[in-house]
Design an enzyme around this catalytic site. Structure first.
Site, short mmCIF file in Angstrom:
data_model
loop_
_atom_site.label_atom_id
_atom_site.label_comp_id
_atom_site.label_asym_id
_atom_site.label_seq_id
_atom_site.Cartn_x
_atom_site.Cartn_y
_atom_site.Cartn_z
N ASP A 1 -61.18 105.60 -9.71
CA ASP A 1 -60.55 105.93 -11.00
C ASP A 1 -61.61 105.85 -12.10
O ASP A 1 -61.35 105.31 -13.17
CB ASP A 1 -59.37 105.00 -11.28
CG ASP A 1 -58.51 105.48 -12.45
OD1 ASP A 1 -58.52 106.70 -12.73
OD2 ASP A 1 -57.85 104.65 -13.09
N LEU B 1 -56.82 93.30 -25.80
CA LEU B 1 -57.99 94.19 -25.81
C LEU B 1 -57.63 95.58 -25.32
O LEU B 1 -58.21 96.58 -25.72
CB LEU B 1 -59.09 93.63 -24.90
CG LEU B 1 -59.74 92.33 -25.31
CD1 LEU B 1 -60.56 91.75 -24.17
CD2 LEU B 1 -60.63 92.55 -26.53
N1 ADE Z 1 -61.02 95.65 -22.04
C1 ADE Z 1 -60.69 95.72 -20.75
N2 ADE Z 1 -61.45 94.90 -20.03
C2 ADE Z 1 -62.31 94.30 -20.88
C3 ADE Z 1 -63.37 93.36 -20.75
N3 ADE Z 1 -63.68 92.87 -19.56
N4 ADE Z 1 -64.05 92.99 -21.84
C4 ADE Z 1 -63.71 93.52 -23.03
N5 ADE Z 1 -62.74 94.40 -23.23
C5 ADE Z 1 -62.04 94.79 -22.17
#
Ligand code: ADE
Length: 452
Positions: free
Chosen positions: A145, A28
């Site tokens: 951040d 992701l």
């Molecule tokens: N990218 C980073 N963290 C995520 C999350 N908790 N859900 C979906 N995409 C993400």
């Protein structure tokens, strides 16, 4: 004793790889310390996001405590606009943080592809962001951040703030009461952080929220330059052009937040009182979620079956990482003492079996006029006051966590009701259940932590 799910060691996580009951999917995103991948819980078929942290990296960088802090920090937070941490698994080389999956992507990509939001849409995002961030601040947690990439959007258009990896709890403040590490993305960093004079986590997070508000309403960054020195100068001067086409309310809000002087900068409480901010504002109710709706709060892993057979009640088996996450701060010595009874939640240790614990709790609370409901190994204690709608009413969730076959942590969490009745109940239960000597509990815990 089961401490941690044992996982097969693989150099890189591939799609389809199993991680306990989770099956990993596509990547992701990529964070500071590793990838975030989508995962499917093969029991429930529910999606999760798994943040994979390379243990070697954190050891090399000497940031083990920072990671432990991230875990501890996230475990303390329950807010609809903050990404939830469900559990932490580990192999020899990696730490896997199982997070709430947010299905609408990053706000950054939405703005990058569709451009700025309307003032109405932008205000809604800003309201939710202020709600989530100020909730964390009231618990002594600062993000440090905050940027558009850390704001995720769900399919209903609600936002969730992620990546509290750089947050610092109050015990990391220096003697002057200020934070002293420089981090964060330059475009979003507050001038006092750049000046490296020590800063308050809350006021610098407020600044970053102002930069985000500017980007979502205007469509580009308030402070930007290819030359980093010029960029720093612009930030330090608070040299910002606010477009005249924005409404006076929005302009004023941006101006008040992007005040280079942290002493005169608008505070979270003042933002919430601002007429532009308040328009259509519905504050979230963070901890009033019903624990029984949220069955995944502490997912029971495969290993717990064995434990459940051994005890005639049932407890959620936790590992030492989760235990660290559950303690108020990383000083675990305080964890097993009779804590100061908080407004909403108290935890204490017990050496009684789950069966005995449940029986004693039931006896004590029934005597006090409570009705007990049992579900998924958890108890819900309820007392109504027929003559008065709210006075004396109380609903409390009880959950027992197993640390070892002879050591348990009892958590009492107030869902709603009268604070003084809640305190009375906690005191009575603490008294009736008895807390074992600290020495004994600490040696039990140390032997677990050594195994990680
Ligand atoms: N990218 C980073 N963290 C995520 C999350 N908790 N859900 C979906 N995409 C993400």
């Amino acid at each position: 004793m089961v401490i941690m799910t044992k996982l097969g060691e693989k150099k890189n996580e591939r799609e389809g790889m199993r991680l306990g009951k989770y099956e990993l999917g596509r990547t992701l995103g990529e964070g500071n310390f590793g990838k975030v991948k989508i995962a499917r819980n093969t029991d429930s078929d529910q999606p999760y996001a798994v943040k994979i942290i390379d243990k070697n990296k954190i050891i090399d960088l000497n940031i083990t405590n920072q990671i432990k802090r991230e875990i501890a920090t996230l475990k303390l937070l329950r807010h609809p606009n903050v990404v939830r941490l469900y559990e932490v698994l580990a192999s020899k080389a990696k730490i896997y943080m199982v997070l709430e999956y947010v299905n609408g992507g990053e706000l950054f990509h939405i703005i990058a592809s569709k451009g700025k939001l309307t003032e109405r849409e932008g205000r809604k995002v800003f309201q939710q962001m202020i709600d989530g961030v100020s909730y964390c601040h009231t618990r002594g947690v600062f993000h440090r951040d905050l940027k558009l990439e850390n704001v995720l959007v769900d399919n209903k258009g609600n936002i969730k703030i992620t990546d509290f990896g750089l947050s610092a709890l109050p015990q990391h403040l220096r003697a002057d009461g200020l934070l002293h590490t420089t981090c964060g993305s330059p475009n979003y960093v507050a001038p006092e952080v750049l000046a490296n004079k020590g800063y308050h986590g809350a006021t610098s997070d407020t600044w970053s929220c102002g930069v985000i508000l500017y980007v979502i309403l205007v469509g580009y960054l308030p402070f930007d330059d290819r030359n980093i020195v010029v960029l720093y100068q612009k930030i330090l001067k608070g040299d910002v052009q606010i477009p005249a086409w924005l409404s006076p309310g929005a302009r004023n809000m941006i101006k008040r937040i992007l005040d280079p002087n942290p002493e005169t900068r608008i505070t979270m409480a003042e933002i919430k009182e601002d007429p532009w901010f308040k328009k259509g504002y519905i504050p979230a109710n963070p901890e009033d979620e019903d624990v029984y709706v949220d069955n995944e709060a502490f997912p029971i892993r495969e290993e717990t079956n064995e434990v459940e057979q051994r005890n005639s009640g049932s407890a959620t088996l936790i590992n030492a990482f989760q235990l660290i996450g559950m303690s108020s701060c990383l000083d675990l010595s305080g964890f097993f003492e009779k804590e100061e009874i908080s407004e909403r939640k108290i935890r204490f240790a017990s050496k009684l079996s789950v069966k005995d614990l449940n029986e004693r709790i039931e006896d004590t609370v029934t005597e006090m006029g409570f009705i007990v409901q049992k579900k998924n190994g958890k108890l819900k204690l309820m007392r109504e006051n027929k003559s008065h709608k709210t006075l004396g009413c109380l609903s409390v969730a009880v959950e027992v966590f197993e640390i070892s076959p002879s050591l348990y942590v009892v958590e009492l969490r107030k869902s709603y009701g009268d604070g003084s009745v809640y305190k009375q109940l906690c005191k009575k239960l603490l008294n009736d259940l008895g807390v074992p000597p600290k020495q004994e509990l600490m040696s039990e815990l140390s032997s677990q932590l050594e195994d990680i």
